[in-house]
Write a protein that holds these residues in place. Structure first.
Motif, short mmCIF file in Angstrom:
data_model
loop_
_atom_site.label_atom_id
_atom_site.label_comp_id
_atom_site.label_asym_id
_atom_site.label_seq_id
_atom_site.Cartn_x
_atom_site.Cartn_y
_atom_site.Cartn_z
N TRP A 26 -0.32 -0.88 -8.55
CA TRP A 26 -0.70 0.49 -8.86
C TRP A 26 -0.69 0.72 -10.37
O TRP A 26 -0.47 -0.20 -11.15
CB TRP A 26 0.27 1.44 -8.16
CG TRP A 26 0.20 1.34 -6.66
CD1 TRP A 26 0.57 0.28 -5.89
CD2 TRP A 26 -0.27 2.33 -5.75
NE1 TRP A 26 0.38 0.54 -4.56
CE2 TRP A 26 -0.14 1.80 -4.44
CE3 TRP A 26 -0.77 3.62 -5.89
CZ2 TRP A 26 -0.51 2.50 -3.30
CZ3 TRP A 26 -1.14 4.33 -4.75
CH2 TRP A 26 -1.01 3.78 -3.48
N ASN A 66 0.81 -1.22 0.00
CA ASN A 66 0.00 0.00 0.00
C ASN A 66 0.84 1.27 0.00
O ASN A 66 0.29 2.37 0.09
CB ASN A 66 -0.92 0.02 1.23
CG ASN A 66 -1.93 -1.13 1.21
OD1 ASN A 66 -2.47 -1.44 0.15
ND2 ASN A 66 -2.15 -1.74 2.36
N THR A 120 -2.12 6.62 -11.17
CA THR A 120 -2.29 6.80 -9.72
C THR A 120 -1.03 7.38 -9.08
O THR A 120 -0.85 7.28 -7.87
CB THR A 120 -2.62 5.45 -9.05
OG1 THR A 120 -1.61 4.48 -9.40
CG2 THR A 120 -3.97 4.94 -9.49
N CYS A 121 -0.16 7.96 -9.90
CA CYS A 121 1.12 8.45 -9.39
C CYS A 121 1.31 9.94 -9.64
O CYS A 121 2.42 10.40 -9.92
CB CYS A 121 2.27 7.65 -9.99
SG CYS A 121 2.29 5.94 -9.44
N ARG A 177 2.41 4.07 -1.58
CA ARG A 177 2.26 4.70 -2.88
C ARG A 177 3.61 5.00 -3.54
O ARG A 177 3.78 4.85 -4.76
CB ARG A 177 1.46 5.99 -2.72
CG ARG A 177 1.19 6.75 -4.02
CD ARG A 177 0.24 7.90 -3.73
NE ARG A 177 0.06 8.73 -4.90
CZ ARG A 177 0.88 9.73 -5.24
NH1 ARG A 177 1.93 9.99 -4.48
NH2 ARG A 177 0.67 10.45 -6.31
N LYS A 178 4.58 5.42 -2.73
CA LYS A 178 5.90 5.75 -3.26
C LYS A 178 6.55 4.54 -3.93
O LYS A 178 7.12 4.63 -5.01
CB LYS A 178 6.79 6.28 -2.14
CG LYS A 178 8.14 6.78 -2.63
CD LYS A 178 8.93 7.40 -1.49
CE LYS A 178 10.28 7.91 -1.99
NZ LYS A 178 11.07 8.53 -0.88
N CYS A 211 4.63 3.44 -7.16
CA CYS A 211 4.87 4.27 -8.34
C CYS A 211 6.22 4.00 -8.99
O CYS A 211 6.55 4.59 -10.01
CB CYS A 211 4.73 5.74 -7.98
SG CYS A 211 3.02 6.21 -7.61
#
Length: 420
Positions: free
Chosen positions: A128, A93, A160-161, A95-96, A99
């Protein structure tokens, strides 16, 4: 002694040849050829949403795999093809980290169909949707060489980035002037996905396609890969005039020019009887411009009478606006009839934003094609019925014969009734 010297000299020559072969292998010749070979990289979204079952009863991932297998079988030998994924590995989960999830599944080069299919078969929807980072990496994968370069992006959702906007990434790629085109395909897209993928394609002169069925996906990806193998046409620089009398005469081909803000350019084309003139014009806004602009393309006679026109309007959401026209010149019974000079007027209604330089003008791409005109026998409607006239004739004749037969039978039955 002499024999030994000759033998030694022969061995040395053989070793030298082998050394040269190692230092400059056959691949050196192949590499020289590869510099002009067309390159394509298929970029596939493998994010979690690809599990959705809404394409012909199966998952989006299954449809993509089937399309890839069919395309790999049909890829032309001269095309150097690679495959890159996005969202295929990271399940967390963060995000960094998500991406960063893009990798080259199969390197751009001569295609080994078995290896490529095996690599695709292992994919499973995972993470992602880092479209922007994947496009940057894909552009690097295709770096070098002088042949056609194309990215075919297949996705079912938005990036999503953010804030790494994939549209901005595409514009940066286009601004490098490396001749790389990005085509995008949206799997069962919503409005936001469609807008984003269209923006990416528009920025590099590519195409966007909605896909809702497996067959559509296979056909479209196959068409784009085959298109990469088409010969590259180098545009010819030309300079339009301020009126038709001074305009350059263009033959069939691809041309580039620049048109000043709110001004017009004139060109001339000779159209012989029985030929059809087809013209397409695109004006790109390579700097900040005000929204609500347009492009007008007119074909007129040397006396100023308008023959046909094409026009298009823009709102600032795309980086180029295009229009076109067609003019079929009727055939003539006189074999010595001269060609008609058709004047082409290209007018733009762009205006520069505050503080933006207006010189040089905006880049123009002009495609001119003079082809055989439509055949009167096959293409022109007869009495407004087109090719259906013969069917109507058959029906009329059949009705007439049926009426005669029915009348004869009726009279015969009446005669038999009176006799009895």
């Amino acid at each position: 002694m002499i024999t030994r010297q000759r033998l030694a000299a022969g061995v040395c020559a053989l070793l030298a040849a082998l050394t040269a072969g190692i230092a400059f292998p056959a691949g050196a010749v192949a590499d020289e050829t590869d510099q002009s070979a067309p390159k394509v990289e298929l970029v596939l979204d493998v994010s979690g949403s690809m599990r959705t079952r809404d394409i012909d009863g199966g998952t989006r991932m299954a449809a993509a795999k089937q399309a890839f297998n069919e395309v790999l079988d049909a890829t032309p030998e001269e095309v150097r093809l690679g495959i890159r994924t996005l969202g295929a590995n990271y399940r967390g989960n963060d995000r960094k980290e998500g991406c960063k999830d893009t990798e080259q599944l199969y390197p751009v080069g001569p295609l080994n169909r078995t290896d490529a299919k095996t690599a695709v078969a292992t994919l499973a929807p995972t993470g992602w949707t880092p479209i922007g980072p994947a496009l940057l990496k894909a552009a690097g994968d295709l770096d070098g060489g002088s042949g056609t370069r194309r990215i075919v992006l297949i996705s079912d959702g938005e990036d999503t980035c953010q804030p790494l906007d994939p549209c901005e990434v595409a514009r940066e790629i286009a601004a490098k002037g490396i001749g790389l085109t990005i085509d995008t395909l949206g799997l069962v897209p919503d409005a936001k996905t469609r807008d984003q993928l269209s923006c990416i394609a528009d920025a590099t002169g590519g195409t966007y396609t909605d896909v809702r069925h497996k067959e559509e996906l296979s056909d479209r990806v196959g068409d784009l890969v085959e298109r990469a193998a088409d010969p590259v046409v180098t545009p010819v620089a030309t300079e339009g005039a301020d009126r038709c009398e001074k305009a350059p005469e263009l033959k069939s081909g691809l041309y580039t020019d620049r048109v000043e803000f709110g001004r017009q350019r004139w060109y001339k084309v000779a159209v012989e009887p029985g030929k059809e003139l087809r013209v397409a014009a695109s004006v790109a806004d390579d700097r900040a411009v005000n929204p609500d602009y347009g492009v007008l393309l007119r074909a007129v006679t040397v006396h100023g009478r308008e023959i046909v026109r094409g026009e298009a309007a823009g709102t600032g959401r795309t980086d180029a606006v295009s229009t076109g026209l067609r003019y079929p010149k009727p055939d003539s019974d006189d074999d010595t009839a001269p060609a008609e000079t058709v004047c082409l007027q290209l007018t733009s209604s762009f205006s520069a934003a505050a503080g933006v330089k207006t010189s040089p003008g905006l880049p123009v791409e002009l495609t001119v094609d003079v082809v055989d005109g439509p055949s009167g026998h096959h293409d022109v409607a007869a009495f407004g019925l087109g090719r259906g006239w013969w069917l109507l004739g058959v029906l009329v004749l059949a009705g007439f014969l049926a009426g005669l037969l029915w009348g004869w039978l009726s009279r015969w039955r009446v005669a038999v009734w009176r006799t009895n």
